[in-house]
Enzyme design. Structure first.
Site, PDB file in Angstrom:
ATOM      1  N   HIS A 243       5.405 -10.430  -5.868  1.00 42.30           N
ATOM      2  CA  HIS A 243       6.705 -10.756  -5.277  1.00 42.30           C
ATOM      3  C   HIS A 243       7.434 -11.851  -6.054  1.00 42.30           C
ATOM      4  CE1 HIS A 243       4.482 -14.022  -3.020  1.00 42.30           C
ATOM      5  NE2 HIS A 243       5.622 -14.655  -3.219  1.00 42.30           N
TER       6      HIS A 243
ATOM      7  N   VAL B 225      -7.380  10.017   6.453  1.00 33.55           N
ATOM      8  CA  VAL B 225      -7.626   9.839   7.885  1.00 33.55           C
ATOM      9  C   VAL B 225      -6.688   8.774   8.440  1.00 33.55           C
ATOM     10  CG1 VAL B 225     -10.050  10.541   7.878  1.00 33.55           C
ATOM     11  CG2 VAL B 225      -9.455   8.143   7.461  1.00 33.55           C
ATOM     12  N   VAL B 226      -6.394   8.868   9.731  1.00 30.79           N
ATOM     13  CA  VAL B 226      -5.687   7.816  10.471  1.00 30.79           C
ATOM     14  C   VAL B 226      -6.711   7.170  11.390  1.00 30.79           C
ATOM     15  CG1 VAL B 226      -3.826   7.290  12.096  1.00 30.79           C
ATOM     16  CG2 VAL B 226      -3.518   9.093  10.381  1.00 30.79           C
ATOM     17  N   ILE B 227      -6.823   5.844  11.335  1.00 30.89           N
ATOM     18  CA  ILE B 227      -7.903   5.166  12.051  1.00 30.89           C
ATOM     19  C   ILE B 227      -7.372   4.088  12.986  1.00 30.89           C
ATOM     20  CG2 ILE B 227      -9.613   5.583  10.244  1.00 30.89           C
ATOM     21  CD1 ILE B 227      -9.104   2.717   9.263  1.00 30.89           C
TER      22      ILE B 227
ATOM     23  N   GLY C  32       7.333 -21.569  -3.781  1.00 36.42           N
ATOM     24  CA  GLY C  32       7.164 -22.031  -5.154  1.00 36.42           C
ATOM     25  C   GLY C  32       5.702 -22.119  -5.553  1.00 36.42           C
ATOM     26  N   ASN C  33       4.810 -22.250  -4.549  1.00 33.41           N
ATOM     27  CA  ASN C  33       3.367 -22.229  -4.817  1.00 33.41           C
ATOM     28  C   ASN C  33       2.854 -20.812  -5.061  1.00 33.41           C
ATOM     29  OD1 ASN C  33       2.919 -25.043  -2.878  1.00 33.41           O
ATOM     30  ND2 ASN C  33       1.704 -24.786  -4.740  1.00 33.41           N
ATOM     31  N   SER C  34       3.621 -19.818  -4.645  1.00 31.77           N
ATOM     32  CA  SER C  34       3.177 -18.426  -4.749  1.00 31.77           C
ATOM     33  C   SER C  34       2.780 -18.083  -6.177  1.00 31.77           C
ATOM     34  CB  SER C  34       4.286 -17.476  -4.301  1.00 31.77           C
ATOM     35  OG  SER C  34       4.503 -17.581  -2.927  1.00 31.77           O
TER      36      SER C  34
ATOM     37  N   ASP D  73      -0.176  -7.552  -4.063  1.00 31.10           N
ATOM     38  CA  ASP D  73       0.707  -8.658  -4.460  1.00 31.10           C
ATOM     39  C   ASP D  73       0.190  -9.361  -5.714  1.00 31.10           C
ATOM     40  OD1 ASP D  73       2.997 -10.177  -4.289  1.00 31.10           O
ATOM     41  OD2 ASP D  73       2.132 -11.659  -2.933  1.00 31.10           O
TER      42      ASP D  73
END
Length: 481
Positions: A113, A273-275, A214-216, A143
């Site tokens: 990001h 699958v949906v879980i 800003g730390n990202s 990310d």
């Protein structure tokens, strides 16, 4: 005399206690002095084109500063823009982040990001040298982004083992909060293996280290000076530090950067699958000894799970020999498995465990998750229909995942539609007029239907947002397109 001896004794005890306390407190100075120069400041520039109305300053209408600048901004009243009434149609948006050097030849890790959609990326070292950087690849699902600067003999970090971290031990962050280069903050590991909403592929390290905008992308060090994570997110109601921060484990990030460096993209497994989570009540109902595993709500027709014999109502207990302690564990385990791998699967069905064998498929590539595509020639202006919408047709894979026969993806909302409840990311399933429902299959069909309405007419749409369906009415069409 006796009283004097007692006082001397108490003073000695206090001095000993103070010395013990001072020895027990960590000293971060050596760590920062040795490894601080591996951390870089990252600044990005992006040309942003106005999408809604006319706005001579880069604030969204929901921003607290919007009304202030609308009334008192240096460009005059809202709508006047620059002298002479000329309103800019685009402006430069700048942002700041952090990163760290992972190899002496200029590879830098940061957050996706931080560099997302950037037109220009500048990396500044602690010795004030600046370099233009290029994006090797970025993965939005974790990310993580890998960028490269043309430099050599750079100081590089050492890597630690996140699995060896203990809850309660000291960790250090170095980054550029609010643009203050190489700021050092410290705290402890608050928890490990945290699952966050919409973040299925990262077992986050939670800390109470002061992390701010800003730390990202900056590193999280253990006390040995080894990088154990990338600072990525904070939990905050104010937008600033509130004692809860999350870091991506460095082993996850290094696996991602290895794939990005090799091919520019990330390959993940999927089983179709949906879980959902197994609660205590569900565990009792299914006859499980404890609430663990992932309940299968639905199985994709023709997908890997169906071919292996997985059924709706099964509880997946183990995947490739690894226990599924919670439903959030399964996407990580499956995603980290190379497509084409043949793995074992243990499910709980009708009061007994069963062993199955499954071949993992590949998750479709997310073009937007693999960094910004190189620009070639002049940008093409998107087509806006009479509602003020920019829409695109769903791919076969998207329709399969959403379990819809058709529909159009809303990419941008302008004009009359900007005053409605429509948002980018909505799926328009149908148009309703005078009791007739027309299911939408293509952009051309949508435009033909809209062409039948008079200017100023109201149009009702059936949309899907997440798992919910709702009706939205757009009041007043634009002129002919």
């Amino acid at each position: 005399m006796k009283r004097l001896v007692v006082l001397l004794y108490l003073c000695c005890l206090a001095a000993v206690a103070q010395a013990a306390d001072s020895r027990g407190l960590p000293d971060f100075a050596d760590l920062v002095e040795k490894y601080g120069n591996t951390v870089v400041n990252i600044s990005t520039t992006q040309v942003v084109r106005q999408k809604r109305g006319v706005m001579p300053f880069p604030f969204d209408e929901d921003d607290p500063l919007f009304d202030f600048f609308r009334r008192f901004g240096p460009s005059g009243p809202f709508g006047q823009g620059q002298p002479g009434g000329a309103v800019p149609r685009e402006f430069e948006s700048k942002s700041l982040g952090s990163g760290f050097i992972i190899s002496s030849d200029g590879y830098v890790l940061t957050n996706a990001h931080v560099v997302d959609q950037a037109d220009e990326i500048t990396v500044r070292l602690t010795d004030k040298r600046e370099f233009r950087a290029k994006v090797i690849g970025a993965d939005k699902r974790t990310d993580v982004a890998l960028i490269k600067i043309e430099a050599s003999n750079l100081p590089a970090v050492r890597f630690g083992d996140p699995a060896g971290l203990r809850v309660g031990e000291w960790v250090v962050a170095i980054g550029s909060p609010f643009g203050f280069d190489n700021s050092v903050t410290a705290g402890i590991v608050s928890a490990k293996g945290r699952s966050l909403p919409q973040e299925n592929y990262v077992p986050f390290i939670q800390t109470d280290v002061a992390i701010n905008p800003g730390n990202s992308g900056g590193p999280l060090f253990n006390m040995k000076g080894e990088v154990v994570g990338i600072n990525s997110q904070i939990y905050s109601r104010s937008g600033g530090y509130q004692g809860i921060a999350f870091a991506i484990p460095i082993d996850v990030a290094m696996d991602i950067q290895g794939q990005l460096r090799a091919s520019g993209k990330v390959s993940r497994g999927r089983i179709g699958v949906v879980i959902q989570e197994v609660t205590k009540e569900l565990a009792d109902s299914f006859g499980l000894a404890k609430p663990a595993g992932a309940i299968v709500n639905a199985v994709e027709p023709g997908g890997p799970a169906e071919k292996a014999g997985v059924e709706a109502g099964d509880v997946i207990l183990r995947f490739d020999g690894k226990a599924v302690g919670a439903s959030s564990d399964l996407p990580r385990l499956v995603g980290a498995t190379r497509p084409g791998s043949r793995v074992s699967l243990q499910v709980w069905r009708k009061g007994a465990a069963r062993d199955l064998t499954l071949t993992v498929a590949e998750m479709p590539a997310d073009d937007k998750a693999d960094g910004k595509a190189a620009k070639k020639g002049k940008a093409v202006e998107p087509q806006v229909n009479r509602l003020g919408l920019v829409v695109s047709e769903l791919s076969a894979e998207q329709r399969r995942e959403l379990k819809v026969a058709g529909g159009l993806l809303v990419e941008d909302v302008r004009g009359a539609a900007a005053r409605s409840e429509l948002r980018p990311g909505d799926i328009i399933l149908a148009l309703i007029s005078k009791g007739v429902t027309s299911e939408l299959r293509s952009t051309e069909q949508f435009s033909r239907l809209l062409a039948q309405f008079d200017k100023g007419a109201n149009v009702t749409l059936l949309i899907r947002r997440g798992d919910m369906q709702t009706f939205v009415t757009v009041k007043g069409l634009n002129g002919g397109n």
